[in-house]
Design an enzyme around this catalytic site. Sequence first.
Site, PDB file in Angstrom:
ATOM      1  N   SER A 120      -6.673  -0.433  10.571  1.00  0.00           N
ATOM      2  CA  SER A 120      -8.091  -0.201  10.301  1.00  0.00           C
ATOM      3  C   SER A 120      -8.428   1.280  10.472  1.00  0.00           C
ATOM      4  CB  SER A 120      -8.936  -1.106  11.206  1.00  0.00           C
ATOM      5  OG  SER A 120     -10.289  -1.091  10.831  1.00  0.00           O
ATOM      6  N   ASP A 213     -10.627  -8.739   2.756  1.00  0.00           N
ATOM      7  CA  ASP A 213     -10.995  -7.594   3.588  1.00  0.00           C
ATOM      8  C   ASP A 213     -11.889  -6.660   2.788  1.00  0.00           C
ATOM      9  OD1 ASP A 213     -11.163  -5.466   5.350  1.00  0.00           O
ATOM     10  OD2 ASP A 213      -9.037  -4.935   5.240  1.00  0.00           O
ATOM     11  N   HIS A 243      -9.500  -8.950   7.396  1.00  0.00           N
ATOM     12  CA  HIS A 243      -9.324  -7.710   8.133  1.00  0.00           C
ATOM     13  C   HIS A 243      -8.970  -8.006   9.593  1.00  0.00           C
ATOM     14  CE1 HIS A 243      -9.969  -3.407   8.765  1.00  0.00           C
ATOM     15  NE2 HIS A 243     -10.490  -3.738   9.925  1.00  0.00           N
TER      16      HIS A 243
END
Length: 270
Positions: A120, A213, A243
Site C-alpha cells: 500500500s 482494490d 486491498h
Amino acid sequence: MVPSDVSNLRERARQRAAARPPAPALAHVGDLRGPCGLPLRHYRPHERRRPLMVFVHGGAFVMGDLDTHDRTCRRIAAACDVEVLAVDYRRAPEHPYPAAIEDVAAILRWSAPAAVAGDSAGGYLASMACLRLRAAGDPLPAVQILICPNTDLTLSWPSVVDKGTGYALDADFLSWAIAQWAPDLATRALASPLLAPDLHGMPDTLIVTAEHDALRDEGDAYAHRLTQAGVRVTHRREPGLVHGFIQDVSSETAAAHDRLFRDVASLIHR
C-alpha cells in the site's frame, strides 16, 4: 499534537494486529536504530546470513508501525528465506511529504539491501525512495516488491470509483489520507511514481494488485509503464481479493500469499 482521529486510527491498527494469529518463530528478531535514530526491526530466519530485504509498512501514510506488520515480516522471512529489515518511518500528518521518502532512502543507502518491499503506502514509499536514489546516482536494490501500491496521488483511475465503496479501502478515506501526506495539491503529480517522466533504470519489479482494490488500476498501470521503460517486471492481479490482503490470514488469501512468497524468493535468490 497528533489529531485525535489519527491517534484513534493508529490505536485501532495496533489492536487489529494484536488480534491476529501468532507469527512464526525465527532464529533472530531484534530492534535497533538506523540513520537519524530511525527505529528498525531485524528478522533473520536462520543463524546463517541470508539476502536482506528492507520492508516498508503500509497504513495510508498516517498509521502502521513495526508491530502492525510484525507478523507479515516474520512470514516473509520464513517463507522466502530472507532477512527482513522493517522501517518505522515518520508518518503524516506530523511529517508530510517527503519525510517518509527521505527516511526510506536513508535506510536503503545505509543497509544496501538486495530488495525493498512495501504494501500500500509502503509500496509507494519503496518506489519513491528508489526514484530518489536513482536521481542521486546512488546504488539501487536489485529488486522492488510492491503489494497493492499507491502510485498516483491524484487518484484519477477508474478503480478508485469502481472499487472505492464496499470493499476494504474506501475512496473517501483514501482522499483524506493523501491530503495528510501531501496537503499541497500542486505536489501530488510530481510526487507520484506512476507520473514520473522517466522510469528507466529502476530495479527488477514485482507488482501484485487485487481485483477489488481502489488502487488496482494505478498499480497495473505502473507495471505497464515500468515494462515500457525496459524494466524487468513480474505483474499479477489477484482475482477476488481486496486491498490489504497481505495482512489477511484467512483461507481465501492463502494461495495468493503462496504465489507472492514464491515470486519474492525467486527474484531475490535469482
